[in-house]
Write an enzyme that holds these catalytic residues in place. Structure first.
Site, PDB file in Angstrom:
ATOM      1  N   LYS A 137      -3.681 -11.241  -6.122  1.00 60.06           N
ATOM      2  CA  LYS A 137      -5.058 -11.485  -5.642  1.00 60.06           C
ATOM      3  C   LYS A 137      -6.048 -10.560  -6.368  1.00 60.06           C
ATOM      4  O   LYS A 137      -5.669  -9.470  -6.817  1.00 60.06           O
ATOM      5  CB  LYS A 137      -5.157 -11.308  -4.128  1.00 60.06           C
ATOM      6  N   LYS A 159       0.833  -1.215   0.000  1.00 56.03           N
ATOM      7  CA  LYS A 159       0.000   0.000   0.000  1.00 56.03           C
ATOM      8  C   LYS A 159       0.859   1.253   0.000  1.00 56.03           C
ATOM      9  O   LYS A 159       0.469   2.259  -0.575  1.00 56.03           O
ATOM     10  CB  LYS A 159      -0.960   0.001   1.192  1.00 56.03           C
ATOM     11  N   LYS A 211     -10.113  -5.088  -4.736  1.00 57.64           N
ATOM     12  CA  LYS A 211     -11.054  -4.019  -5.067  1.00 57.64           C
ATOM     13  C   LYS A 211     -10.323  -2.750  -5.476  1.00 57.64           C
ATOM     14  O   LYS A 211     -10.923  -1.869  -6.073  1.00 57.64           O
ATOM     15  CB  LYS A 211     -12.041  -3.763  -3.922  1.00 57.64           C
TER      16      LYS A 211
HETATM   17  P1  TYM Z   1     -10.436  -6.605   3.139  1.00 56.20           P
HETATM   18  O1  TYM Z   1     -11.517  -5.597   3.319  1.00 56.20           O
HETATM   19  O2  TYM Z   1      -9.336  -6.273   2.188  1.00 56.20           O
HETATM   20  O3  TYM Z   1     -11.039  -7.985   2.702  1.00 56.20           O
HETATM   21  C1  TYM Z   1     -12.163  -8.572   3.382  1.00 56.20           C
HETATM   22  C2  TYM Z   1     -12.017 -10.074   3.404  1.00 56.20           C
HETATM   23  O4  TYM Z   1     -11.963 -10.578   2.072  1.00 56.20           O
HETATM   24  C3  TYM Z   1     -10.821 -11.414   1.927  1.00 56.20           C
HETATM   25  N1  TYM Z   1     -10.323 -11.244   0.550  1.00 56.20           N
HETATM   26  C4  TYM Z   1     -10.130 -12.270  -0.289  1.00 56.20           C
HETATM   27  N2  TYM Z   1     -10.298 -13.597  -0.145  1.00 56.20           N
HETATM   28  C5  TYM Z   1     -10.028 -14.353  -1.213  1.00 56.20           C
HETATM   29  N3  TYM Z   1      -9.590 -13.896  -2.394  1.00 56.20           N
HETATM   30  C6  TYM Z   1      -9.399 -12.574  -2.585  1.00 56.20           C
HETATM   31  N4  TYM Z   1      -8.998 -12.132  -3.755  1.00 56.20           N
HETATM   32  C7  TYM Z   1      -9.666 -11.684  -1.505  1.00 56.20           C
HETATM   33  N5  TYM Z   1      -9.604 -10.356  -1.341  1.00 56.20           N
HETATM   34  C8  TYM Z   1      -9.997 -10.100  -0.073  1.00 56.20           C
HETATM   35  C9  TYM Z   1      -9.817 -10.883   2.962  1.00 56.20           C
HETATM   36  O5  TYM Z   1      -8.881 -11.858   3.327  1.00 56.20           O
HETATM   37  C10 TYM Z   1     -10.735 -10.549   4.100  1.00 56.20           C
HETATM   38  O6  TYM Z   1     -11.030 -11.698   4.858  1.00 56.20           O
HETATM   39  N6  TYM Z   1      -7.737  -5.788   7.246  1.00 56.20           N
HETATM   40  C11 TYM Z   1      -8.893  -6.480   6.705  1.00 56.20           C
HETATM   41  C12 TYM Z   1     -10.200  -6.089   7.359  1.00 56.20           C
HETATM   42  C13 TYM Z   1     -10.201  -6.226   8.834  1.00 56.20           C
HETATM   43  C14 TYM Z   1     -10.364  -7.436   9.561  1.00 56.20           C
HETATM   44  C15 TYM Z   1     -10.316  -7.065  10.920  1.00 56.20           C
HETATM   45  C16 TYM Z   1     -10.554  -8.769   9.174  1.00 56.20           C
HETATM   46  C17 TYM Z   1     -10.048  -5.228   9.730  1.00 56.20           C
HETATM   47  N7  TYM Z   1     -10.123  -5.725  10.990  1.00 56.20           N
HETATM   48  C18 TYM Z   1     -10.444  -8.036  11.910  1.00 56.20           C
HETATM   49  C19 TYM Z   1     -10.689  -9.715  10.195  1.00 56.20           C
HETATM   50  C20 TYM Z   1     -10.624  -9.352  11.537  1.00 56.20           C
HETATM   51  C21 TYM Z   1      -9.015  -6.146   5.243  1.00 56.20           C
HETATM   52  O7  TYM Z   1      -8.527  -5.145   4.764  1.00 56.20           O
HETATM   53  O8  TYM Z   1      -9.812  -6.992   4.545  1.00 56.20           O
END
Ligand code: TYM
Length: 334
Positions: free
Chosen positions: A197, A115, A200
């Site tokens: 991956k 990032k 978004k």
């Molecule tokens: P975020 O918002 O980027 O993604 C949300 C969830 O989606 C999963 N994910 C994927 N899984 C499979 N293939 C992909 N291409 C893919 N892209 C995203 C991510 O692994 C995630 O589970 N930091 C975290 C959000 C967060 C969080 C937390 C998660 C903040 N606090 C506490 C769990 C517990 C994040 O940015 O996820």
């Protein structure tokens, strides 16, 4: 007495348009978990501001994400669905945990490296300490399990390290959380570069299927998906594009790799890509309809927001008070 359920916590950022990766890798797998766990699903709007956001858009996206949680099948009576910014304990515990996290640990985080390369004009301290806020999210609820995609595993490992360090000093304050990886579709890749991956924040809109894409767009994007010069539908590390499409197809249909390979034996990539596109579109259509319906019901959604924030605040404040006491903050006079 009934045995108490274990606690589960997860969250998603309200940034950008959610992708099929978020759905198959996370959200879709969450739906039945409340049978076994007491579930908290947070819309992590505080994480989102580590990258500059338009205020009106952030507000709208946060609400859209909360609605999407419900549309995907998370019953807000059985799952606590709320905004991170409505529970001040997240930010308060994050500050405390910052003081128990080392710079070197945060410097090793690959998401920070990615990032900060992407947002070189705004490498703010929040982007750096982002994983500490994530640790606070999880530890605040004394989560036993955290369902996340593999891209978040490093942050979860750090959460465990911070919790163990804290417990080592003050006794058993935090539960040490475990990862919960879904059965299939744990790692969906970009359609244009299947070694990355599906994200978004990808600049190429053809790289990701967005959850609100219409059927034609979905099918067109799958048709354009990068594959290889062969024509055999086979799961293999040297065929990352086709393997990713197989992963998507089996996550959408519930089939096994062998079943998929057999189904497309002797057929070309064209047929296969079309079938994957149709399966994805069929999967997303009911979700989109439900989002549209729920979005019209303002009173219902507002009620969910209010009630669940209260529930979350109640649970969060229990951990926070315990932590504050342990580290020596003065007691409150009532
Ligand atoms: P975020 O918002 O980027 O993604 C949300 C969830 O989606 C999963 N994910 C994927 N899984 C499979 N293939 C992909 N291409 C893919 N892209 C995203 C991510 O692994 C995630 O589970 N930091 C975290 C959000 C967060 C969080 C937390 C998660 C903040 N606090 C506490 C769990 C517990 C994040 O940015 O996820």
């Amino acid at each position: 007495m009934a045995e108490e359920k274990k606690i589960l916590f997860s969250g998603m950022q309200a940034t950008g348009n959610l992708t099929l990766g978020n759905y198959l890798g996370a959200l879709k797998n969450w739906v039945s978990l409340n049978e076994d766990y007491e579930c908290y699903y947070c819309v992590v709007d505080e994480h989102s501001i580590t990258v500059r956001q338009d205020p009106a858009e952030l507000r709208q996206r946060a609400r859209a994400l909360l609605i999407l949680y419900i549309a995907a099948g998370l019953d807000p009576e059985k799952n606590c669905i709320y905004y991170q910014s409505h529970v001040s304990g997240h930010a308060e515990l994050a500050w405390i945990l910052n003081c128990y996290t080392y710079m070197g640990e945060l410097q090793r985080m690959t998401q920070f490296k990615d990032k900060s390369a992407k947002h070189a004009e705004n490498i703010n301290a929040g982007l750096f300490t982002y994983p500490v806020l994530m640790a606070a999210d999880i530890l605040l609820f004394q989560a036993d399990v955290v369902p996340v995609g593999v891209d978040q595993m490093q942050h979860l490992e750090l959460t465990r390290d911070i919790a163990q360090r804290f417990n080592g000093i003050y006794g058993d304050v935090f539960k040490i959380p475990e990862a919960y990886i879904g059965k299939v579709g744990a790692n969906i890749k970009s359609l244009q570069n299947p070694t990355k991956k599906m994200s978004k924040s990808d600049e190429n809109p053809n790289a990701s299927i967005y959850l609100m894409d219409d059927t034609d767009t979905i099918i067109r994007k799958f048709k354009r998906a990068v594959t290889d010069s062969e024509s055999e539908v086979r799961y293999s590390p040297d065929k990352p594009g086709i393997s990713n499409l197989i992963d998507i197809y089996r996550a959408a249909t519930g089939k096994t790799v062998e079943e998929v390979e057999k189904e497309f034996d002797g057929k070309g990539y064209g047929d296969f890509k079309l079938a994957v596109g149709e399966a994805a579109a069929n999967l997303l259509k009911p979700l989109q309809q439900r989002v549209a319906e729920l979005s019209k019901d303002k009173a219902y959604i507002d009620g969910v927001i209010k009630n669940n924030a209260e529930r979350a605040n109640y649970t969060a404040s229990k951990t926070l008070r315990k932590v504050q006491k342990k580290i020596g903050f003065p007691e409150r006079i009532r």
